[in-house]
Every structure is written in structure tokens, then in C-alpha cells.
Design a protein around this motif. Sequence first.
Motif, short mmCIF file in Angstrom:
data_model
loop_
_atom_site.label_atom_id
_atom_site.label_comp_id
_atom_site.label_asym_id
_atom_site.label_seq_id
_atom_site.Cartn_x
_atom_site.Cartn_y
_atom_site.Cartn_z
N LYS A 63 0.85 -1.19 0.00
CA LYS A 63 0.00 0.00 0.00
C LYS A 63 0.88 1.24 0.00
CE LYS A 63 -3.56 -2.38 2.73
NZ LYS A 63 -4.63 -2.55 1.74
N VAL A 64 0.33 2.34 -0.52
CA VAL A 64 1.00 3.64 -0.48
C VAL A 64 0.09 4.59 0.28
CG1 VAL A 64 1.94 5.57 -1.80
CG2 VAL A 64 2.16 3.24 -2.68
N PHE A 65 0.57 5.09 1.42
CA PHE A 65 -0.18 6.01 2.27
C PHE A 65 0.22 7.44 1.94
CE2 PHE A 65 -0.14 2.04 4.52
CZ PHE A 65 -1.28 2.02 5.31
N ASP A 66 -0.76 8.36 1.94
CA ASP A 66 -0.42 9.78 1.80
C ASP A 66 -0.82 10.52 3.07
OD1 ASP A 66 -3.10 10.74 1.67
OD2 ASP A 66 -3.15 10.54 -0.49
N ARG A 67 -0.30 11.72 3.22
CA ARG A 67 -0.53 12.49 4.44
C ARG A 67 -1.95 13.06 4.53
NH1 ARG A 67 4.23 12.59 7.01
NH2 ARG A 67 6.14 12.75 5.80
N ALA A 68 -2.70 13.02 3.44
CA ALA A 68 -4.06 13.55 3.43
C ALA A 68 -5.08 12.56 4.00
CB ALA A 68 -4.45 13.97 2.02
N GLY A 69 -4.64 11.36 4.40
CA GLY A 69 -5.55 10.39 4.99
C GLY A 69 -6.14 9.40 4.00
N TYR A 70 -5.40 9.12 2.94
CA TYR A 70 -5.85 8.15 1.93
C TYR A 70 -4.71 7.19 1.62
CZ TYR A 70 -9.70 11.38 1.22
OH TYR A 70 -10.79 12.17 1.43
N LEU A 71 -5.05 6.10 0.96
CA LEU A 71 -4.04 5.18 0.45
C LEU A 71 -4.50 4.57 -0.84
CD1 LEU A 71 -4.95 2.01 0.72
CD2 LEU A 71 -4.17 2.24 3.03
N SER A 72 -3.54 4.01 -1.57
CA SER A 72 -3.80 3.21 -2.77
C SER A 72 -3.10 1.88 -2.58
CB SER A 72 -3.25 3.89 -4.02
OG SER A 72 -3.89 5.12 -4.25
N ASN A 73 -3.68 0.84 -3.11
CA ASN A 73 -3.04 -0.47 -3.08
C ASN A 73 -2.12 -0.61 -4.27
OD1 ASN A 73 -4.23 -2.41 -0.89
ND2 ASN A 73 -5.88 -1.05 -1.54
N ARG A 74 -0.98 -1.27 -4.04
CA ARG A 74 0.00 -1.55 -5.08
C ARG A 74 -0.34 -2.92 -5.66
NH1 ARG A 74 5.27 -1.59 -1.97
NH2 ARG A 74 6.08 -2.10 -4.02
N MET A 75 -0.85 -2.92 -6.90
CA MET A 75 -1.36 -4.14 -7.51
C MET A 75 -0.47 -4.61 -8.66
SD MET A 75 -4.04 -4.32 -5.58
CE MET A 75 -4.97 -5.67 -6.30
N THR A 76 -0.39 -5.90 -8.84
CA THR A 76 0.35 -6.61 -9.88
C THR A 76 1.85 -6.36 -9.80
OG1 THR A 76 0.36 -5.01 -11.73
CG2 THR A 76 -1.66 -6.34 -11.43
N ALA A 77 2.57 -7.12 -10.59
CA ALA A 77 4.03 -6.99 -10.63
C ALA A 77 4.47 -5.62 -11.16
CB ALA A 77 4.62 -8.10 -11.49
N PHE A 78 3.54 -4.88 -11.76
CA PHE A 78 3.86 -3.56 -12.32
C PHE A 78 3.60 -2.43 -11.33
CE2 PHE A 78 2.71 -6.31 -15.91
CZ PHE A 78 3.92 -6.31 -16.58
N ASP A 79 3.22 -2.76 -10.12
CA ASP A 79 2.97 -1.76 -9.07
C ASP A 79 1.92 -0.71 -9.47
OD1 ASP A 79 4.01 -2.26 -6.62
OD2 ASP A 79 5.78 -1.00 -6.84
N VAL A 80 0.86 -1.16 -10.09
CA VAL A 80 -0.23 -0.27 -10.47
C VAL A 80 -0.94 0.17 -9.19
CG1 VAL A 80 -2.44 -0.12 -11.69
CG2 VAL A 80 -0.53 -1.42 -12.68
N LEU A 81 -1.14 1.49 -9.02
CA LEU A 81 -1.85 2.00 -7.85
C LEU A 81 -3.35 1.97 -8.13
CD1 LEU A 81 0.40 5.01 -6.81
CD2 LEU A 81 0.41 2.68 -5.93
N ALA A 82 -4.09 1.25 -7.28
CA ALA A 82 -5.53 1.07 -7.48
C ALA A 82 -6.21 0.84 -6.13
CB ALA A 82 -5.78 -0.12 -8.40
N ILE A 83 -7.51 0.86 -6.15
CA ILE A 83 -8.35 0.59 -4.98
C ILE A 83 -7.99 1.52 -3.82
CG2 ILE A 83 -9.43 -1.16 -3.54
CD1 ILE A 83 -8.37 -3.29 -5.47
#
Length: 163
Positions: A63-83
Amino acid sequence: MVALTEKDLLKMSDGGLVELFRTSPPGDIPHGPLEGTGIVPWGGRWVAGPLARLVRMALWRGKVFDRAGYLSNRMTAFDVLAIVAQVYTGPSLLDEQDCIVIDYSRISLVARGVRDEIREVSPGLYLGVVWLLGARVCWFALRVPEIGSESTKAEQTANRPSG
């Protein structure tokens, strides 16, 4: 706090993971990318380790967390940010004590029925529980990448020029 690794978590039973989660503090909400490991507490280490590697290679990397209180999941071997999900501190469904809540219900169409909760079980290592429609379905670990971790040492050795 005893220093634990993802490998330690992969060896634990469901009861051991529940106890560890209950006795751990929420920790600070992380910032930036974290490395993920899926954990299935059944089948023993002969199933848990290979399954975790397969999930990491093909499906979910963290997962990638940001300081604004949200995150994105790191998906697939290509590290696509989603969900995408909202992140905040709140009571756990497991024990009503504070944890870091990863709430997909308000902003994700794909994962609307999912809620993740994490607590810091070792410095830079979080244990997470996944809830689907209010039922506990699996566990995961999130690790803050750091110089000196086992994977970083292996990558540095593999990339070192020979001779």
C-alpha cells in the motif's frame, strides 16, 4: 516490543495473530509506500510462505499512504496504484481498541464491503486484518522499506558487480 519479521508472522496460527493484534498499539499512520505480505493462517508454513510469494508476484504488493488520509493499493508486478481507501484511527472490530482503519466503504466501488485494520507489532512492521462485510477473512503484513532489511541486502548482493 520484540522485533518481529514477516517470516515470524507467516509461521503464526490464527489464534497467535489475534493475540498479537490485540496486544499491539496502533502506532503512527504510515506515510509513503509499504511492502505487503499476504498471510493465511492455515496450512502451516508449507502453504503460507509459497502462497504469500505468489500473491506478491501476481496480485498485491502493498500500500501507499499519503498524508491527506488516503491510500492506494499496489497491484500486480507492475505496481499499479488502485483501490483507494480512507485512513484514520478508530476502534477495531476485533476488540474495540484503537487501530489504524483502512476504510474502503465510502470511496471504492470495487472494495466497498472491505475494511482493513492495522497495528504496529514491531518497529516499522504492521499486522493487518481484512474484514469483508463484517467477517474476518484474512491477515496481511505491511513493512516500511528500510536499508538493511533482508530483501534489501539480497537485492544489493544480486546487483553488485562481480570481479
